[in-house]
Design a protein around this motif. Structure first.
Motif, short mmCIF file in Angstrom:
data_model
loop_
_atom_site.label_atom_id
_atom_site.label_comp_id
_atom_site.label_asym_id
_atom_site.label_seq_id
_atom_site.Cartn_x
_atom_site.Cartn_y
_atom_site.Cartn_z
N VAL A 67 0.74 -1.22 -0.17
CA VAL A 67 -0.05 0.56 -0.05
C VAL A 67 1.03 1.41 0.36
O VAL A 67 1.99 1.16 0.97
CB VAL A 67 -0.91 0.03 1.49
N VAL A 68 0.51 2.09 -0.99
CA VAL A 68 1.70 3.14 -1.24
C VAL A 68 0.74 4.28 -1.00
O VAL A 68 -0.21 4.99 -1.64
CB VAL A 68 2.08 3.42 -2.30
N ASP A 69 0.81 5.51 -0.04
CA ASP A 69 -0.35 6.25 0.14
C ASP A 69 0.38 7.64 1.14
O ASP A 69 1.49 7.08 1.73
CB ASP A 69 -1.62 6.21 0.64
N ASP A 70 0.48 8.88 0.41
CA ASP A 70 1.03 9.90 1.51
C ASP A 70 0.47 10.73 2.59
O ASP A 70 1.01 11.08 3.48
CB ASP A 70 1.69 10.93 0.32
N GLU B 294 -2.11 -10.86 2.33
CA GLU B 294 -1.08 -10.02 3.54
C GLU B 294 -0.73 -8.65 3.35
O GLU B 294 -0.36 -8.75 2.02
CB GLU B 294 -0.83 -10.66 4.05
N VAL B 295 -0.49 -8.03 4.04
CA VAL B 295 -0.13 -6.69 3.19
C VAL B 295 1.61 -7.00 3.53
O VAL B 295 2.12 -8.03 4.87
CB VAL B 295 -0.46 -5.28 4.53
N VAL B 296 2.17 -7.11 2.76
CA VAL B 296 3.73 -7.10 3.21
C VAL B 296 4.62 -6.14 3.23
O VAL B 296 5.63 -5.77 3.19
CB VAL B 296 4.43 -8.11 1.43
N ALA B 297 4.00 -4.47 2.49
CA ALA B 297 4.93 -3.33 2.58
C ALA B 297 4.36 -1.92 2.87
O ALA B 297 3.13 -2.71 1.82
CB ALA B 297 6.49 -3.23 1.91
N GLU B 298 4.16 -1.24 2.79
CA GLU B 298 3.42 0.04 2.41
C GLU B 298 4.24 0.75 2.37
O GLU B 298 6.23 1.16 3.28
CB GLU B 298 2.41 -0.19 3.53
N ALA B 299 4.13 2.22 1.98
CA ALA B 299 4.97 2.96 1.61
C ALA B 299 4.54 4.88 1.61
O ALA B 299 3.32 4.53 1.38
CB ALA B 299 6.13 3.16 0.12
N GLY B 300 4.92 6.00 2.18
CA GLY B 300 4.26 7.14 2.27
C GLY B 300 5.04 8.27 1.18
O GLY B 300 4.50 9.25 0.98
N ASP B 301 5.53 7.63 -0.20
CA ASP B 301 6.01 8.06 -0.95
C ASP B 301 6.70 7.18 -2.36
O ASP B 301 6.58 5.83 -1.90
CB ASP B 301 7.07 9.59 -0.97
N THR C 189 10.34 6.11 -2.04
CA THR C 189 10.54 4.62 -1.58
C THR C 189 9.52 3.30 -2.03
O THR C 189 10.13 2.11 -2.05
CB THR C 189 9.56 5.04 -0.07
N ALA C 190 8.35 3.80 -2.86
CA ALA C 190 7.72 2.78 -2.92
C ALA C 190 7.89 1.87 -4.20
O ALA C 190 8.49 0.45 -4.22
CB ALA C 190 6.42 3.37 -3.92
N VAL C 191 9.32 2.35 -4.99
CA VAL C 191 10.03 1.94 -5.95
C VAL C 191 11.31 0.88 -5.09
O VAL C 191 10.78 -0.61 -5.66
CB VAL C 191 10.45 2.59 -6.90
N ALA C 192 11.85 1.35 -4.01
CA ALA C 192 12.75 1.11 -3.33
C ALA C 192 11.67 -0.76 -2.55
O ALA C 192 11.88 -2.15 -2.37
CB ALA C 192 13.21 1.05 -2.20
N MET C 193 10.24 -0.50 -1.85
CA MET C 193 9.97 -1.06 -1.53
C MET C 193 9.31 -2.74 -1.87
O MET C 193 9.33 -3.30 -1.75
CB MET C 193 9.05 -0.94 -0.90
N ALA C 194 8.70 -2.40 -3.67
CA ALA C 194 8.40 -2.74 -4.63
C ALA C 194 9.80 -3.94 -4.94
O ALA C 194 8.75 -5.04 -4.96
CB ALA C 194 8.15 -2.57 -5.85
N ALA C 195 10.63 -3.70 -5.20
CA ALA C 195 12.34 -4.44 -5.20
C ALA C 195 12.24 -5.31 -4.41
O ALA C 195 12.43 -6.30 -4.72
CB ALA C 195 13.36 -3.99 -5.94
N GLU C 196 11.99 -4.77 -2.67
CA GLU C 196 12.39 -5.69 -1.94
C GLU C 196 11.41 -6.77 -1.81
O GLU C 196 11.73 -7.94 -1.43
CB GLU C 196 12.81 -5.02 -0.80
#
Length: 226
Positions: free
Chosen positions: A6-9, A28-35, A38-45
Protein backbone atom coordinates in the motif's frame (compact mmCIF):
# COMPACT_ATOMS: atom_id res chain seq x y z
CA UNK A 1 -1.73 -15.89 -0.48
CA UNK A 2 -1.90 -12.56 -2.35
CA UNK A 3 0.90 -10.23 -1.26
CA UNK A 4 -0.24 -6.60 -1.23
CA UNK A 5 1.67 -3.34 -0.78
CA UNK A 6 0.00 0.00 0.00
CA UNK A 7 1.41 3.37 -1.07
CA UNK A 8 -0.20 6.65 0.02
CA UNK A 9 1.27 9.84 1.43
CA UNK A 10 -1.62 10.31 3.87
CA UNK A 11 -0.98 8.20 6.95
CA UNK A 12 -4.64 7.73 7.89
CA UNK A 13 -5.67 6.72 4.37
CA UNK A 14 -2.79 4.28 4.13
CA UNK A 15 -3.58 2.82 7.55
CA UNK A 16 -7.20 2.31 6.51
CA UNK A 17 -6.26 0.33 3.41
CA UNK A 18 -3.70 -1.69 5.38
CA UNK A 19 -6.33 -2.56 7.99
CA UNK A 20 -8.85 -3.68 5.37
CA UNK A 21 -6.37 -5.86 3.50
CA UNK A 22 -4.97 -7.24 6.74
CA UNK A 23 -8.31 -8.71 7.78
CA UNK A 24 -9.03 -10.42 4.45
CA UNK A 25 -8.48 -14.18 4.14
CA UNK A 26 -5.97 -15.07 1.47
CA UNK A 27 -4.30 -11.64 1.51
CA UNK A 28 -1.46 -10.10 3.45
CA UNK A 29 0.14 -6.66 3.52
CA UNK A 30 3.86 -7.18 2.91
CA UNK A 31 4.93 -3.53 2.74
CA UNK A 32 3.73 0.06 2.80
CA UNK A 33 5.20 3.38 1.73
CA UNK A 34 4.37 7.07 1.99
CA UNK A 35 6.03 8.33 -1.19
CA UNK A 36 6.92 7.23 -4.69
CA UNK A 37 10.65 6.79 -4.23
CA UNK A 38 10.17 4.59 -1.18
CA UNK A 39 7.54 2.63 -3.11
CA UNK A 40 10.03 1.78 -5.87
CA UNK A 41 12.57 0.45 -3.37
CA UNK A 42 9.86 -1.35 -1.41
CA UNK A 43 8.53 -3.11 -4.50
CA UNK A 44 11.98 -4.37 -5.45
CA UNK A 45 12.55 -5.75 -1.95
CA UNK A 46 9.15 -7.22 -1.02
CA UNK A 47 7.98 -8.15 -4.56
CA UNK A 48 4.22 -7.82 -3.91
CA UNK A 49 1.63 -9.32 -6.24
CA UNK A 50 -0.58 -6.22 -6.09
CA UNK A 51 0.25 -2.61 -5.22
CA UNK A 52 -2.37 -0.06 -4.19
CA UNK A 53 -0.72 3.18 -5.37
CA UNK A 54 -1.88 6.72 -4.68
CA UNK A 55 -1.90 8.49 -8.05
CA UNK A 56 -1.09 11.94 -6.62
CA UNK A 57 1.83 12.30 -4.23
CA UNK A 58 4.42 15.03 -3.61
CA UNK A 59 7.75 14.43 -5.34
CA UNK A 60 7.59 11.21 -7.33
CA UNK A 61 3.91 10.73 -8.14
CA UNK A 62 2.16 7.38 -8.43
CA UNK A 63 2.37 7.19 -12.22
CA UNK A 64 6.14 7.77 -12.26
CA UNK A 65 6.62 5.29 -9.43
CA UNK A 66 4.51 2.70 -11.26
CA UNK A 67 6.56 3.12 -14.44
CA UNK A 68 9.82 2.61 -12.54
CA UNK A 69 8.43 -0.42 -10.68
CA UNK A 70 7.22 -2.11 -13.85
CA UNK A 71 10.45 -1.40 -15.74
CA UNK A 72 12.57 -2.77 -12.93
CA UNK A 73 10.46 -5.81 -12.06
CA UNK A 74 12.26 -9.14 -11.87
CA UNK A 75 10.04 -11.93 -13.11
CA UNK A 76 6.30 -11.30 -13.14
CA UNK A 77 5.59 -7.58 -12.51
CA UNK A 78 3.13 -6.57 -9.80
CA UNK A 79 -0.39 -5.54 -10.72
CA UNK A 80 -0.73 -1.86 -9.81
CA UNK A 81 -4.08 -0.38 -8.80
CA UNK A 82 -4.02 3.42 -8.87
CA UNK A 83 -5.90 5.15 -6.05
CA UNK A 84 -7.55 8.49 -6.82
CA UNK A 85 -9.91 10.83 -5.02
CA UNK A 86 -11.45 11.99 -8.30
CA UNK A 87 -13.67 10.19 -10.83
CA UNK A 88 -11.69 11.57 -13.77
CA UNK A 89 -8.26 12.38 -12.41
CA UNK A 90 -6.05 14.07 -15.02
CA UNK A 91 -3.39 11.39 -14.43
CA UNK A 92 -5.67 8.48 -15.32
CA UNK A 93 -4.94 8.37 -19.04
CA UNK A 94 -1.17 8.49 -18.48
CA UNK A 95 -1.43 5.75 -15.88
CA UNK A 96 -3.34 3.50 -18.27
CA UNK A 97 -0.64 3.90 -20.89
CA UNK A 98 2.03 3.25 -18.26
CA UNK A 99 0.57 -0.19 -17.57
CA UNK A 100 -1.62 0.31 -14.49
CA UNK A 101 -4.02 -2.58 -13.94
CA UNK A 102 -6.88 -0.22 -13.12
CA UNK A 103 -8.22 2.39 -10.75
CA UNK A 104 -10.14 2.72 -7.52
CA UNK A 105 -11.66 5.74 -5.86
CA UNK A 106 -10.36 6.21 -2.34
CA UNK A 107 -13.87 5.97 -0.93
CA UNK A 108 -14.39 2.51 -2.44
CA UNK A 109 -16.25 0.23 0.03
CA UNK A 110 -14.06 -2.44 1.68
CA UNK A 111 -15.79 -5.36 -0.05
CA UNK A 112 -15.23 -3.80 -3.48
CA UNK A 113 -11.61 -3.03 -2.61
CA UNK A 114 -10.93 -6.65 -1.72
CA UNK A 115 -12.73 -7.87 -4.85
CA UNK A 116 -10.56 -5.52 -6.92
CA UNK A 117 -7.35 -6.85 -5.40
CA UNK A 118 -8.48 -10.42 -6.03
CA UNK A 119 -9.50 -9.53 -9.59
CA UNK A 120 -6.23 -7.95 -10.68
CA UNK A 121 -4.21 -10.66 -8.94
CA UNK A 122 -5.98 -13.12 -11.24
CA UNK A 123 -5.25 -10.96 -14.28
CA UNK A 124 -8.81 -9.74 -14.82
CA UNK A 125 -10.23 -6.25 -15.13
CA UNK A 126 -10.47 -4.08 -12.07
CA UNK A 127 -13.62 -2.04 -12.63
CA UNK A 128 -17.25 -2.66 -13.25
CA UNK A 129 -17.73 -2.15 -17.00
CA UNK A 130 -19.71 1.09 -16.56
CA UNK A 131 -16.93 2.67 -14.49
CA UNK A 132 -14.22 1.65 -16.93
CA UNK A 133 -16.15 2.97 -19.91
CA UNK A 134 -16.70 6.27 -18.13
CA UNK A 135 -13.01 6.73 -17.34
CA UNK A 136 -11.59 5.69 -20.67
CA UNK A 137 -14.26 7.26 -22.89
CA UNK A 138 -13.98 10.60 -21.11
CA UNK A 139 -10.22 10.77 -21.49
CA UNK A 140 -9.91 9.46 -25.02
CA UNK A 141 -12.93 11.47 -26.08
CA UNK A 142 -11.72 14.86 -24.82
CA UNK A 143 -8.21 16.19 -24.66
CA UNK A 144 -6.14 13.03 -24.22
CA UNK A 145 -3.19 13.05 -26.63
CA UNK A 146 -3.84 10.82 -29.64
CA UNK A 147 -1.46 7.91 -30.13
CA UNK A 148 -0.38 6.69 -33.57
CA UNK A 149 -1.88 3.43 -34.73
CA UNK A 150 0.59 0.68 -33.99
CA UNK A 151 1.92 -1.09 -37.10
CA UNK A 152 1.50 -4.31 -35.11
CA UNK A 153 -2.28 -3.88 -35.39
CA UNK A 154 -2.02 -5.01 -38.99
CA UNK A 155 -0.56 -8.30 -37.74
CA UNK A 156 -3.62 -9.23 -35.71
CA UNK A 157 -5.90 -11.96 -36.96
CA UNK A 158 -9.58 -11.17 -37.52
CA UNK A 159 -10.48 -13.02 -34.30
CA UNK A 160 -7.78 -11.24 -32.27
CA UNK A 161 -9.07 -7.91 -33.59
CA UNK A 162 -12.63 -8.86 -32.65
CA UNK A 163 -11.60 -9.87 -29.13
CA UNK A 164 -9.60 -6.65 -28.73
CA UNK A 165 -12.67 -4.65 -29.75
CA UNK A 166 -14.87 -6.43 -27.22
CA UNK A 167 -12.30 -5.96 -24.47
CA UNK A 168 -12.43 -2.27 -25.36
CA UNK A 169 -16.15 -2.35 -24.61
CA UNK A 170 -15.25 -3.63 -21.11
CA UNK A 171 -16.65 -7.12 -21.59
CA UNK A 172 -15.20 -9.86 -19.41
CA UNK A 173 -13.63 -12.97 -20.95
CA UNK A 174 -16.75 -14.95 -20.11
CA UNK A 175 -18.99 -12.36 -21.79
CA UNK A 176 -16.77 -12.31 -24.89
CA UNK A 177 -16.81 -16.11 -25.06
CA UNK A 178 -20.61 -16.10 -25.01
CA UNK A 179 -20.77 -13.30 -27.59
CA UNK A 180 -18.55 -15.01 -30.18
CA UNK A 181 -19.45 -18.61 -29.28
CA UNK A 182 -16.06 -19.91 -28.21
CA UNK A 183 -14.62 -21.12 -24.90
CA UNK A 184 -13.29 -18.72 -22.30
CA UNK A 185 -9.86 -20.36 -22.68
CA UNK A 186 -9.93 -19.55 -26.40
CA UNK A 187 -10.73 -15.92 -25.63
CA UNK A 188 -7.78 -15.76 -23.24
CA UNK A 189 -5.53 -17.25 -25.89
CA UNK A 190 -6.59 -14.72 -28.54
CA UNK A 191 -6.27 -11.84 -26.09
CA UNK A 192 -2.84 -12.90 -24.85
CA UNK A 193 -1.54 -13.17 -28.42
CA UNK A 194 -2.95 -9.76 -29.34
CA UNK A 195 -1.46 -8.14 -26.24
CA UNK A 196 1.90 -9.74 -26.97
CA UNK A 197 1.89 -8.47 -30.56
CA UNK A 198 0.96 -4.96 -29.40
CA UNK A 199 3.37 -4.86 -26.46
CA UNK A 200 0.59 -4.34 -23.91
CA UNK A 201 1.09 -5.18 -20.25
CA UNK A 202 -2.39 -5.01 -18.77
CA UNK A 203 -6.05 -5.32 -19.66
CA UNK A 204 -6.68 -1.68 -18.76
CA UNK A 205 -3.90 -0.64 -21.13
CA UNK A 206 -5.53 -2.79 -23.81
CA UNK A 207 -8.83 -0.94 -23.34
CA UNK A 208 -7.07 2.42 -23.71
CA UNK A 209 -5.44 1.31 -26.96
CA UNK A 210 -8.74 0.03 -28.34
CA UNK A 211 -10.17 3.53 -27.94
CA UNK A 212 -7.05 5.21 -29.33
CA UNK A 213 -6.97 3.25 -32.58
CA UNK A 214 -10.71 3.51 -33.18
CA UNK A 215 -11.77 -0.05 -32.41
CA UNK A 216 -14.19 1.50 -29.94
CA UNK A 217 -15.90 4.84 -30.53
CA UNK A 218 -16.03 7.01 -27.37
CA UNK A 219 -19.47 8.16 -26.15
CA UNK A 220 -21.39 5.50 -28.04
CA UNK A 221 -21.17 4.21 -31.58
CA UNK A 222 -20.32 0.86 -33.09
CA UNK A 223 -17.28 -1.37 -32.98
CA UNK A 224 -15.12 -0.78 -36.01
CA UNK A 225 -15.74 -3.32 -38.74
CA UNK A 226 -19.23 -4.25 -37.62
Amino acid sequence: MIKVAVVDDHDLVRAGFVAIIGTAPGMEVVAEAGDGDTAVAMAAESRPDVILMDIRMPGTDGVSAAQRILRGARGAPPQIIMLTAFDLDEYVYTALRAGAAGFLLKDTPPRRLLAAVQSVAEGDMLFAPSVLRKLVAAYTGTDAPPAPVSPALEGLTARELEVLSLVGHALSNAEIAERISVSEATVKSHLNRAMCKLGLKSRAQTVALAYEVGLVVPRGGRIAGQ
